[in-house]
Design a protein around this motif. Structure first.
Motif, mmCIF file in Angstrom:
data_model
loop_
_atom_site.group_PDB
_atom_site.id
_atom_site.type_symbol
_atom_site.label_atom_id
_atom_site.label_comp_id
_atom_site.label_asym_id
_atom_site.label_seq_id
_atom_site.Cartn_x
_atom_site.Cartn_y
_atom_site.Cartn_z
ATOM 1 N N LEU A 143 9.908 -7.483 17.503
ATOM 2 C CA LEU A 143 9.930 -8.475 16.425
ATOM 3 C C LEU A 143 10.060 -7.816 15.053
ATOM 4 N N GLY A 144 10.614 -6.615 15.005
ATOM 5 C CA GLY A 144 10.895 -5.997 13.716
ATOM 6 C C GLY A 144 9.694 -5.480 12.967
ATOM 7 N N GLY A 145 8.561 -5.346 13.633
ATOM 8 C CA GLY A 145 7.396 -4.741 13.004
ATOM 9 C C GLY A 145 7.046 -5.409 11.687
ATOM 10 N N TRP A 146 6.928 -4.571 10.626
ATOM 11 C CA TRP A 146 6.504 -5.127 9.338
ATOM 12 C C TRP A 146 7.664 -5.638 8.504
ATOM 13 N N GLN A 147 8.858 -5.690 9.072
ATOM 14 C CA GLN A 147 10.000 -6.150 8.293
ATOM 15 C C GLN A 147 9.958 -7.667 8.153
ATOM 16 N N PHE B 251 0.821 -1.213 0.000
ATOM 17 C CA PHE B 251 0.000 0.000 0.000
ATOM 18 C C PHE B 251 0.847 1.252 0.000
ATOM 19 N N ASP B 252 2.125 1.075 0.373
ATOM 20 C CA ASP B 252 3.016 2.203 0.611
ATOM 21 C C ASP B 252 3.002 3.201 -0.540
ATOM 22 N N LYS C 262 4.556 -1.036 5.753
ATOM 23 C CA LYS C 262 5.443 0.030 5.298
ATOM 24 C C LYS C 262 4.581 1.204 4.842
ATOM 25 N N GLY C 263 4.661 2.316 5.571
ATOM 26 C CA GLY C 263 3.862 3.488 5.213
ATOM 27 C C GLY C 263 2.413 3.390 5.622
ATOM 28 N N LEU C 264 2.013 2.303 6.238
ATOM 29 C CA LEU C 264 0.613 2.165 6.670
ATOM 30 C C LEU C 264 0.495 2.593 8.124
#
Lengths: 157, 374, 352
Positions: free
Chosen positions: C280-284, C4-5, C125-127
């Motif tokens: 836990l590194g989020g969305w990575q 979506f970024d 990412k960007g959300l």
């Protein structure tokens, strides 16, 4: 102790106030006069040979022509023997003393007999009704011949 | 800085909580009036009688055989022992001989029912402590026992299977296989319960040292069954005054050490295993015979007299005092139930503890209210 | 699946060009975007809660050797929706002796705070609705508001059980807030930023560089404290059913009850999402080669895993007692959190 020994033990102490009931049952059955009832309870509990530390069952009984009765089923944890003590009470005004100071277990049993049979126990520490509804005013339901609002007699065949 | 309330003592007060008769963890319709100081219990008054059906009065107006179905309702979680208690009393009064096969069947049923009843206890007690899952595990296993009973007598809750003089019918041929399979799987399931509860540190901290019932108080209040055995006293009517054919079986009486919730829990867990042993031995020794009920007259009139008897029900001792006037109906029946006395232990041992402990203690006493009120 | 970024940025840019050509000030566009983001977040909450409630029922059912809801839709997926509709139709009962205004506002406060926390969660990412530079700080502040709502509910119901539940929850959440915040600070020290996006970015796409490894202590403390914050077993004392019937929400019915219920599940999602973001590194993705899977799938995957662990706790453990609960927070978690903070400080000083 055997049935005879228990009976003898009580007899030597209470003599004339005691009436031994001859039954075919393996347990001792005896009547004690109301005046020495509390004393007998204390004796039964504290005597090292009898050692009745367990009030197993306690209930009233109604014989409308003659008397009220209270029945104590005693048992001993260590000696493993039993005895049934019965007390005859007046048929019009059943009254005796509490034994909840001897066995704590008698507390609720006496409360139950009090409201179901109308037997009075003097010096009872907590004489509130136990089982019936709070505003019960239909007499004493366990008495023979009692009829109350919801009582439907069994049809005779 | 002076504030308006500075130096003034804040007002404190004890408050009353009415716990029950509708409350998730009073197991039925017990009402406890608690005087609380914050979370601490200062006074506890049990109010019973919401389930009083005056079974003793009913007994005086029914014949002996007519009264038998009512005994089912005294302790509906353990109907078989309730049946047995009355049957044993009447048989003692009438000096009746019961066929041996019937005695073995009685033992099998009563011990299975003991397992089923303890399973309800396990489920509800763990539920009281906030663990929901053991509840469903326990009911899963109980289901099998109920199937066994249904196979035998067609009922799943109030069996009316044990009758005066014997049992109502013989077991079907497939019963033994299913029963053995159940015992085999159930032994493993008991280990599962232990894995989920016994070794759980939260469960330990909720039960160890909580609600200690001293032995002399237990004796004084007439506590029986797992409640007194948890207080480190070996007292079981099956051993003390063997009734039925219990003297033929080899089993142990588990006891606790301190009389806390944990000990009562462990006693019952161990009783699961002992009951399994008894059922297996009874199945092994089950005599082949066609008679499962003593011969009785159409109108059964035991001789006049009095009788005192007791058996070991899952919750403790269930006893009868019956006065017979030689009539077809008993003159007076006094039923002594275990919960009646065990419930009286609740007050003295919960004072000063927290409401969460009260729930744990009440669960560990395994009180069932229809037995208290009758 | 798509990211979506870039898409959202493109839409924003073309919209801003359009607004410029119309001569409308850009502030209106920003406002529009805000309203849109708010609506989207409400949708995310609604959908995630609907899913979580169903999932919890399924998880509990399968742990307990049964099937759970099976009739409403395939495997009962629509069960929560049906329950929601049922709750909407229920009569809204207000006790006669209740403090009516407080009684009314308690569930609203409870739900709104749960809702507001979602604003700074980077779902991908960007959300993110608002990348505040004090993001994590904001979340800690906002989630503390839950206490007030529970206290309000407990007090206003004018019920002793509710009052006990409210008091318990106040004591519990205030206590667990302390180790929770200290555990969060560990991750913040490593990242050197309070912004959620920066914390995620600082962890990089290698799973052994995520902060769960250097902050293993902090992660543990956070997770335990977060379970307590979300009022879940073994820390669900405020609503301990077997002791306090239902605790603070005993008098609530219908939609007001549903709002507490919604907020509970929303909170459970929030604390798991924060744990994902911080540790836990989020969305990575765990490895750079796996970045072909969209970032938001990674985020939701990790978060739902943590939610599952919380559910797993609930259906396995008994409940703690209130004094044991407080002792655990102050005597065990708090010293541990300080030790963690100290060690992290040393680590940052020597290796940072």
């Amino acid at each position: 102790m055997t049935k005879q020994e228990i009976t003898e033990k009580f007899k030597t102490r209470f003599g004339p106030d005691l009436e031994v009931l001859e039954t075919g049952q393996p347990e001792t059955y005896l009547y004690i006069s109301e005046s020495r009832y509390h004393e007998l309870c204390e004796f039964a509990k504290n005597d090292p040979d009898l050692d009745f530390d367990y009030l197993f069952n306690f209930g009233g009984a109604h014989y409308p022509e003659e008397r009220f009765e209270i029945v104590l089923c005693l048992s001993s944890h260590e000696k493993r023997h039993n005895a049934i003590i019965k007390v005859k009470l007046d048929k019009d005004n059943p009254e005796t003393v509490t034994i909840s100071d001897v066995w704590e277990a008698a507390n609720w049993f006496e409360r139950e007999a009090m409201e179901l049979f109308g037997i009075k126990f003097k010096n009872h520490p907590d004489p509130r009704p136990l089982l019936l509804v709070e505003d019960w005013d239909h007499g004493y339901p366990m008495r023979k011949g009692w009829t109350g609002p919801d009582f439907i007699p069994m049809p005779e065949e | 800085m002076e504030s308006a309330t500075y130096g003034k003592k804040l007002r404190e007060e004890e408050f009353l909580i009415n716990m029950g008769p509708q409350h998730p963890s009073t197991h039925g319709v017990l009402r406890l009036v608690l005087k609380m100081e914050g979370e601490f219990i200062r006074e506890l008054t049990p109010h019973v009688g919401y389930l009083h059906r005056s079974i003793e009065k009913i007994a005086e107006n029914r014949t002996y055989n007519q009264f038998m179905p009512f005994t089912d309702r005294i302790d509906y979680c353990a109907s078989m022992p309730s049946n047995l208690a009355f049957a044993v009393a009447v048989e003692k009064l009438a000096e009746m001989e019961v066929p041996e096969r019937a005695e073995y069947l009685r033992v099998i049923m009563v011990e299975l029912n003991r397992i089923a009843s303890h399973l309800i206890w396990l489920g509800t007690m763990s539920l009281d402590l906030g663990a929901v899952t053991p509840f469903l595990y326990a009911f899963r296993e109980r289901e099998w026992i109920l199937d066994l009973f249904e196979m035998t007598c067609g009922q799943r809750l109030t069996y009316h299977y044990i009758r005066v003089g014997g049992v109502s019918r013989d077991i079907p041929p497939e019963f033994e296989k299913s029963c053995r399979a159940f015992i085999k799987s159930f032994r493993k399931k008991v280990d599962d319960y232990e894995a989920i509860l016994t070794e759980n540190p939260i469960f330990l901290s909720r039960t160890k040292g909580i609600g200690i019932l001293p032995l002399d108080l237990a004796k004084d209040l007439g506590a029986s069954g797992p409640t007194i055995r948890g207080s480190n006293y070996e007292w079981d009517i099956r051993k003390v005054e063997p009734y039925s054919v219990y003297n033929k079986f080899d089993f142990k009486i588990p006891t606790g050490k301190n009389g806390d919730v944990w000990d009562r829990y462990m006693v019952r867990i161990e009783e699961f295993r002992q009951s399994c042993n008894i059922v297996e031995q009874a199945l092994d020794g089950l005599p082949e015979s066609d008679t499962i009920r003593a011969k009785m007259k159409a109108v059964f009139r035991p001789p006049a007299g009095e009788v005192f008897s007791r058996i070991e029900a899952p919750r403790g001792e269930m006893g009868y005092y019956i006065v017979s006037a030689g009539d077809k109906k008993p003159y007076r029946v006094k039923i002594r139930t275990a919960s009646y006395n065990n419930l009286q232990c609740l007050g003295p041992i919960s004072i000063g503890l927290k409401i969460a402990d009260l729930v744990a203690i009440f669960g560990s006493l395994d009180v069932i209210l229809p037995e208290v009120d009758r | 699946m798509l990211e979506f970024d870039g898409l959202l940025l493109n839409i924003y840019n073309s919209l801003s060009l359009w607004f410029e050509s119309l001569g409308v000030p850009l502030i209106w566009l920003d406002l529009l975007v805000m309203v849109f983001a708010g609506a989207v977040i409400l949708g995310v909450i609604a959908v995630s809660v609907l899913f979580l409630v169903w999932w919890e029922r399924k998880v509990s059912a399968h742990i307990q050797d049964r099937l759970g809801p099976m009739r409403t839709g395939k495997h009962g997926v629509l069960q929560t929706l049906a329950d929601g509709i049922k709750l909407l139709q229920k009569e809204d009962i207000v006790p006669r002796v209740a403090d009516k205004k407080v009684y009314f506002w308690a569930p609203v406060v409870c739900f709104v705070t749960a809702y507001m926390a979602y604003i700074v969660i980077p779902f991908g990412k960007g959300l993110i609705a608002r990348d505040l530079n004090i993001g994590i700080f904001y979340i800690v502040a906002i989630t503390s508001f839950t206490i007030i709502s529970l206290l309000m509910a407990g007090w206003a119901s004018n019920n002793k059980y509710a009052l006990l539940g409210g008091m318990r929850s106040a004591a519990q959440i205030v206590s667990y807030e302390v180790p929770l915040t200290l555990a969060v600070i560990g991750a913040v020290m490593l990242a050197g930023s309070l912004s959620m996006v920066d914390i995620v970015k600082a962890q990089g796409p290698y799973f052994w560089r995520w902060y769960w490894l250097p902050q293993i202590l902090g992660f543990g403390i956070y997770f335990v404290a977060a379970t307590a914050e979300a009022n879940r077993t073994p820390f669900d004392l405020p609503e301990a059913e077997q002791e306090l019937v239902a605790g603070f929400n005993v008098e609530y019915s219908g939609m007001k009850f549903a709002m507490f219920f919604l907020a509970e599940f929303a909170n459970m999602f929030t604390v798991s999402a924060i744990a994902t973001t911080l540790f836990l590194g989020g969305w990575q993705p765990p490895l750079p080669g796996l970045s072909f899977i969209p970032s938001w799938i990674w985020f939701f995957g990790k978060t739902l895993f943590l939610v599952f662990v919380i559910m797993w706790f609930r259906w396995t453990y008994p409940r703690l007692r209130v004094d044991q609960l407080m002792g655990f927070a102050w005597k065990f978690l708090l010293p541990l959190a300080f030790a963690n903070l100290f060690l992290t400080g040393l680590g940052v000083y020597f290796f940072g």
